[in-house]
Write an enzyme that holds these catalytic residues in place. Structure first.
Site, mmCIF file in Angstrom:
data_model
loop_
_atom_site.group_PDB
_atom_site.id
_atom_site.type_symbol
_atom_site.label_atom_id
_atom_site.label_comp_id
_atom_site.label_asym_id
_atom_site.label_seq_id
_atom_site.Cartn_x
_atom_site.Cartn_y
_atom_site.Cartn_z
ATOM 1 C CE LYS A 289 -12.461 5.760 -19.295
ATOM 2 N NZ LYS A 289 -12.546 5.571 -17.770
ATOM 3 C CG ASP B 31 -9.268 13.685 -16.565
ATOM 4 O OD1 ASP B 31 -8.948 13.391 -17.179
ATOM 5 O OD2 ASP B 31 -10.679 13.571 -15.696
ATOM 6 N NE ARG C 22 -3.032 0.302 3.792
ATOM 7 C CZ ARG C 22 -2.801 0.750 4.296
ATOM 8 N NH1 ARG C 22 -2.020 2.329 4.460
ATOM 9 N NH2 ARG C 22 -1.378 0.256 5.858
ATOM 10 C CE1 TYR D 96 -17.400 9.227 -16.605
ATOM 11 C CE2 TYR D 96 -15.896 9.906 -14.634
ATOM 12 C CZ TYR D 96 -16.916 8.947 -15.412
ATOM 13 O OH TYR D 96 -16.918 7.938 -14.881
HETATM 14 C C1 LIG Z 1 -12.267 11.755 -17.685
HETATM 15 C C2 LIG Z 1 -12.153 11.329 -17.089
HETATM 16 N N1 LIG Z 1 -11.188 10.933 -16.246
HETATM 17 C C3 LIG Z 1 -11.681 9.917 -15.475
HETATM 18 C C4 LIG Z 1 -12.876 9.272 -15.222
HETATM 19 C C5 LIG Z 1 -12.396 8.092 -14.309
HETATM 20 O O1 LIG Z 1 -11.805 6.729 -14.530
HETATM 21 P P1 LIG Z 1 -12.400 6.076 -13.896
HETATM 22 O O2 LIG Z 1 -13.933 4.816 -14.786
HETATM 23 O O3 LIG Z 1 -10.600 4.618 -14.465
HETATM 24 O O4 LIG Z 1 -12.358 6.014 -12.161
HETATM 25 C C6 LIG Z 1 -12.952 9.123 -16.562
HETATM 26 C C7 LIG Z 1 -14.428 8.212 -16.693
HETATM 27 O O5 LIG Z 1 -14.951 7.693 -17.972
HETATM 28 C C8 LIG Z 1 -13.240 10.164 -17.392
HETATM 29 O O6 LIG Z 1 -13.971 9.550 -18.695
#
Ligand SMILES: Cc1ncc(COP(=O)(O)O)c(C=O)c1O
Length: 406
Positions: free
Chosen positions: A216, A191, A59, A117
């Site tokens: 992704k 992000d 961890r 998101y």
């Molecule tokens: C732009 C963006 N940021 C963060 C996330 C969250 O990621 P996770 O599903 O790996 O928790 C997503 C999920 O689709 C996303 O599209």
């Protein structure tokens, strides 16, 4: 009886096998050990004192996980002399949560976009607002209003942004926002999931922290969940982000980290092909009589095309388009696709579609989402790396119907 042999049946079944190593791995191995052992107490004390860095307990840090987080950081600043520090998390949401939780206290403010998101908006409203952390939604294309808000707001603030935005693909000028933020000593968090460092490097444009859902494009194959936090500020990583990650425990694990590292090996090739295919599909859809509007930052008619051109190397894999007519027509197109999958993710090798109004943005106020172009007929596409003729043909078949006048 020899005390040293410890070779009773039960003991042999139980005791850890020591790895025999006389040559080094060429490729990263998977090390799933929860704990790491020390030859003596002095070594144990030394390891605990030199955190983060030495391996004591997974961890806190792990020999498979740590170098993959660091590789993502290196990619975010590649081609420059800037140094960056990265950690992996158990998901993209964990990366967003850990990052914001480590920076904000009651009374502080997150300044962000109205459309993000969906999971991020929900996290802000359901986890941070109840902690008395304010969320201020702004339009980052209005830099004067950003500056005015920064002047007015009391307490600690951070700016949190996504560019291009999910799912309307609006772009934010990272350099311009970061320049204003610097004046007010406010951290900018980006992000970068949609782009990856292949397309956009926010840290080199002035941002302070980059977040990813590695689920992704970074992993890219749809069989791993993960996230990453990267910053140029070593102290911020060591004194704030890493301790929160360790204490909250949303760490990655050796197997996911190893899968992410496999994805990174082909990132540049995949991203280039994603961009080429998306550009071709966007051009095709833009000419189609049944398509009302295409949102793709690579198209000249996209409202933020110039911002995208200045800060992105290619325009990414994501596009969205509105089908003419009613929601029934949008559903008909989605159901008419046979190569593209209806699936709530993005960034995998195959083409995926999603209907934001009834999935990712279901919980966003209808008026607000429509203001931002997320209409009932909008379809989001994560364009894959298949043969482009096949992708276009799939959409051509799905869009081949007569739109009846309302
Ligand atoms: C732009 C963006 N940021 C963060 C996330 C969250 O990621 P996770 O599903 O790996 O928790 C997503 C999920 O689709 C996303 O599209």
């Amino acid at each position: 009886m020899s005390l040293k042999s410890f070779n009773h049946f039960e003991t042999l079944c139980t005791k850890p096998i020591k790895e025999v190593r006389n040559t080094a791995n060429h490729q990263l191995g998977i090390n799933p050990s929860s704990a790491f052992r020390f030859d003596n107490t002095a070594d144990s004390i030394k390891a605990f004192l030199s955190q983060p860095g030495s391996h004591v307990y997974s961890r806190y840090g792990n020999p498979t996980v740590d170098p993959v987080g660091q590789r993502i950081a290196d990619l975010e600043v590649s081609g420059s002399k800037t140094k960056a520090y990265g950690v992996l998390t158990s998901s993209g949401m964990a990366a967003i949560h850990i990052c914001l939780q480590s920076l904000l206290l009651p009374g502080d403010t997150v300044i962000t976009q109205e459309i993000l998101y969906g999971g991020t908006s929900e996290l802000l409203n359901k986890v941070f607002v109840p902690q008395k952390i304010k969320v201020l939604n702004l339009n980052f294309s209005n830099l004067i209003s950003l500056e005015k808000s920064l002047l007015k707001l009391k307490g600690n603030k951070v700016i949190y942004l996504e560019t291009p935005v999910n799912p309307n693909l609006a772009c934010v000028d990272i350099k311009a926002v970061s320049k204003i933020a610097k004046k007010f000593k406010v951290l900018v968090i980006v992000d970068n999931t949609f782009c990856t460092a292949y397309i956009q490097k926010p840290l080199l444009l002035g941002a302070d922290i980059v977040l990813h859902s590695t689920t992704k494009f970074l992993h890219g194959h749809g069989v791993s969940m993960g996230g990453a936090i990267v910053t140029k500020d070593k102290l911020l990583m060591h004194d704030k982000i890493w301790p929160f990650l360790k204490l909250i425990g949303s760490t990655s694990n050796a197997f996911d980290a190893w899968l992410i590292h496999l994805g990174l090996k082909t990132l540049h090739i995949r991203m280039q092909r994603h961009c080429d295919n998306a550009m071709a599909l966007a051009n095709y859809l833009d000419q189609h009589e049944n398509v009302q509007k295409v949102n793709y930052p690579g198209l000249d008619n996209h409202k933020d095309h110039n911002i995208a051109k200045n800060q992105m190397n290619g325009f990414g894999a994501l596009l969205s388009f509105e089908v003419k007519g009613s929601i029934q027509n949008a559903k008909r197109v989605m159901d008419g696709l046979s190569l593209a999958a209806i699936a709530p993710s993005l960034g995998e090798t195959d083409t995926m579609v999603l209907h934001p109004a009834s999935s990712s943005h279901l919980r966003v106020d209808k008026k607000l989402r429509e203001q931002h172009g997320i209409s009932d007929t909008l379809i989001r596409v994560s364009v894959g790396i298949e043969n482009i003729e096949d992708i276009i043909n799939d959409f051509n078949i799905a869009l081949d119907f007569k739109i009846r006048a309302k």
